[in-house]
Design an enzyme around this catalytic site. Structure first.
Site, PDB file in Angstrom:
ATOM      1  N   GLU A 122       2.255  16.059   7.976  1.00 28.30           N
ATOM      2  CA  GLU A 122       2.932  15.176   8.030  1.00 28.30           C
ATOM      3  C   GLU A 122       2.583  13.632   9.081  1.00 28.30           C
ATOM      4  OE1 GLU A 122       6.697  14.312   6.253  1.00 28.30           O
ATOM      5  OE2 GLU A 122       6.780  12.086   6.455  1.00 28.30           O
ATOM      6  N   HIS A 146       7.932   7.623   0.589  1.00 25.25           N
ATOM      7  CA  HIS A 146       9.153   7.675   0.580  1.00 25.25           C
ATOM      8  C   HIS A 146       9.768   7.568  -0.816  1.00 25.25           C
ATOM      9  CE1 HIS A 146       8.466   6.715   4.844  1.00 25.25           C
ATOM     10  NE2 HIS A 146       7.974   5.401   4.451  1.00 25.25           N
ATOM     11  N   TYR A 186       1.146  -1.866  13.240  1.00 25.54           N
ATOM     12  CA  TYR A 186       0.251  -0.267  13.317  1.00 25.54           C
ATOM     13  C   TYR A 186      -1.334  -1.050  13.701  1.00 25.54           C
ATOM     14  CZ  TYR A 186       2.551   0.284   9.130  1.00 25.54           C
ATOM     15  OH  TYR A 186       3.426   0.268   8.144  1.00 25.54           O
ATOM     16  N   ARG A 234      12.902   4.050   5.237  1.00 21.59           N
ATOM     17  CA  ARG A 234      11.455   4.372   5.267  1.00 21.59           C
ATOM     18  C   ARG A 234      12.004   5.808   6.567  1.00 21.59           C
ATOM     19  NH1 ARG A 234       7.291   0.535   5.521  1.00 21.59           N
ATOM     20  NH2 ARG A 234       8.127  -0.927   5.347  1.00 21.59           N
ATOM     21  N   ARG A 237      -3.852  -5.035   8.331  1.00 22.43           N
ATOM     22  CA  ARG A 237      -2.475  -5.555   8.241  1.00 22.43           C
ATOM     23  C   ARG A 237      -1.771  -5.570   9.226  1.00 22.43           C
ATOM     24  NH1 ARG A 237      -0.254   0.505   5.772  1.00 22.43           N
ATOM     25  NH2 ARG A 237       1.819  -0.558   5.106  1.00 22.43           N
ATOM     26  N   ARG A 287      12.341   1.977  12.228  1.00 18.71           N
ATOM     27  CA  ARG A 287      11.975   1.034  11.231  1.00 18.71           C
ATOM     28  C   ARG A 287      13.505   0.424  10.230  1.00 18.71           C
ATOM     29  NH1 ARG A 287       5.953   0.967   9.364  1.00 18.71           N
ATOM     30  NH2 ARG A 287       6.664  -0.949   8.720  1.00 18.71           N
ATOM     31  N   PRO A 345      -1.525   4.545   0.404  1.00 16.57           N
ATOM     32  CA  PRO A 345      -2.413   3.352  -0.695  1.00 16.57           C
ATOM     33  C   PRO A 345      -1.625   2.101   1.466  1.00 16.57           C
ATOM     34  CG  PRO A 345      -0.052   3.670  -0.565  1.00 16.57           C
ATOM     35  CD  PRO A 345      -0.726   5.058  -0.001  1.00 16.57           C
ATOM     36  N   ASN A 346      -2.672   1.807   1.391  1.00 17.68           N
ATOM     37  CA  ASN A 346      -3.203   0.244   2.080  1.00 17.68           C
ATOM     38  C   ASN A 346      -3.019   0.868   3.838  1.00 17.68           C
ATOM     39  OD1 ASN A 346      -1.850  -1.674   0.562  1.00 17.68           O
ATOM     40  ND2 ASN A 346       0.785  -0.311   0.725  1.00 17.68           N
ATOM     41  N   ALA A 393       3.713   4.724   2.335  1.00 17.74           N
ATOM     42  CA  ALA A 393       4.858   4.025   1.384  1.00 17.74           C
ATOM     43  C   ALA A 393       4.814   5.605   0.931  1.00 17.74           C
ATOM     44  CB  ALA A 393       4.417   2.932   0.596  1.00 17.74           C
ATOM     45  N   ASP A 407       5.856  18.439  -4.205  1.00 22.11           N
ATOM     46  CA  ASP A 407       5.360  19.295  -4.517  1.00 22.11           C
ATOM     47  C   ASP A 407       4.252  19.729  -4.655  1.00 22.11           C
ATOM     48  OD1 ASP A 407       7.982  19.445  -5.619  1.00 22.11           O
ATOM     49  OD2 ASP A 407       7.097  18.615  -7.586  1.00 22.11           O
ATOM     50  N   ASN A 424      -1.305  11.407   5.710  1.00 26.43           N
ATOM     51  CA  ASN A 424      -0.760  10.030   6.119  1.00 26.43           C
ATOM     52  C   ASN A 424      -0.091   9.220   4.869  1.00 26.43           C
ATOM     53  OD1 ASN A 424       0.962   7.892   6.474  1.00 26.43           O
ATOM     54  ND2 ASN A 424      -0.269   7.825   8.350  1.00 26.43           N
ATOM     55  N   HIS A 446       3.099   9.860  10.788  1.00 22.73           N
ATOM     56  CA  HIS A 446       3.189   8.614  10.648  1.00 22.73           C
ATOM     57  C   HIS A 446       2.638   7.055  11.601  1.00 22.73           C
ATOM     58  CE1 HIS A 446       5.201   8.448   6.735  1.00 22.73           C
ATOM     59  NE2 HIS A 446       5.144   9.714   7.467  1.00 22.73           N
ATOM     60  N   ILE A 447       1.939   6.483  11.661  1.00 19.24           N
ATOM     61  CA  ILE A 447       1.385   5.870  13.241  1.00 19.24           C
ATOM     62  C   ILE A 447       3.003   5.093  13.575  1.00 19.24           C
ATOM     63  CG2 ILE A 447       0.451   3.643  13.602  1.00 19.24           C
ATOM     64  CD1 ILE A 447      -1.543   3.974  11.067  1.00 19.24           C
ATOM     65  N   SER A 448       3.595   4.722  12.694  1.00 21.67           N
ATOM     66  CA  SER A 448       4.328   3.851  13.624  1.00 21.67           C
ATOM     67  C   SER A 448       5.703   4.669  13.457  1.00 21.67           C
ATOM     68  CB  SER A 448       4.986   2.350  12.726  1.00 21.67           C
ATOM     69  OG  SER A 448       5.318   2.769  11.460  1.00 21.67           O
TER      70      SER A 448
HETATM   71  C1  DQA Z   1       3.393   4.715   7.962  1.00 22.10           C
HETATM   72  C2  DQA Z   1       4.756   4.168   7.644  1.00 22.10           C
HETATM   73  C3  DQA Z   1       4.774   3.766   5.645  1.00 22.10           C
HETATM   74  O1  DQA Z   1       6.850   3.187   6.155  1.00 22.10           O
HETATM   75  C4  DQA Z   1       5.060   3.169   5.828  1.00 22.10           C
HETATM   76  O2  DQA Z   1       4.973   2.601   3.199  1.00 22.10           O
HETATM   77  C5  DQA Z   1       3.310   2.755   5.206  1.00 22.10           C
HETATM   78  C6  DQA Z   1       2.540   3.287   7.511  1.00 22.10           C
HETATM   79  C7  DQA Z   1       3.312   4.313   9.219  1.00 22.10           C
HETATM   80  O3  DQA Z   1       1.980   5.066   9.613  1.00 22.10           O
HETATM   81  O4  DQA Z   1       3.367   4.837   9.859  1.00 22.10           O
HETATM   82  O5  DQA Z   1       2.905   2.210   5.377  1.00 22.10           O
HETATM   83  O6  DQA Z   1       3.258   5.699   7.332  1.00 22.10           O
END
Ligand code: DQA
Length: 138
Positions: A95, A77, A22, A108, A17, A104, A9-10, A74, A84, A71, A97-99
């Protein structure tokens, strides 16, 4: 080699954003760069804001593809269901993550995916995905 990138999501709003976290590149552009960089790989990309659609994509490719790079944003978490699904399939999963989620908010720091994946790459911006791809190469 067939690899599936799955974004949660997002992440369709990358480039718009929270740019200070990001970055300013949109994922479709970045994915084109990846296809040019890794011409020998069969790269696929799927994004959804809906948890069930992410689970369906994991099930769809997870018995056929050589690897999944996810990725879950959200849902990382919160989602027992995505964890599963990863546990249920045969394809190795990375897995990303960008950040750096550990620098943070505390919520997270928990991932429902990490225990079921081959490895986790985080904090390198979009380069996290390059590094995940590299992990599948010799
Ligand atoms: C994220 C980190 C998550 O905590 C956050 O909700 C995201 C992006 C990242 O790529 O850093 O939407 O997965």
């Amino acid at each position: 080699m067939k690899l599936q990138i799955i974004n949660g999501p997002n992440l369709n709003l990358l480039g718009i954003r929270e740019k200070s976290i990001y970055g300013d590149q949109n994922f479709d552009e970045y994915f084109n760069d990846l296809k040019i960089k890794y011409t020998k790989l069969d790269l696929h990309y799927f994004q959804s804001n809906i948890e069930g659609e992410l689970i369906e994509k994991i099930q769809e490719v997870g018995f056929e593809f050589d690897g999944i790079i996810i990725n879950a944003a959200a849902y990382t978490h919160t989602s027992v269901g995505i964890g599963d699904a990863i546990k249920s399939v045969n394809s190795p999963v990375i897995e990303v993550h960008i950040s750096n989620t550990y620098t943070r908010e505390e919520f997270r720091h928990k991932s429902f995916l990490s225990a079921h994946v081959r490895g986790v790459i985080l904090g390198f911006g979009l380069k996290s995905y390059d590094l995940a791809i590299e992990s599948f190469l010799d």
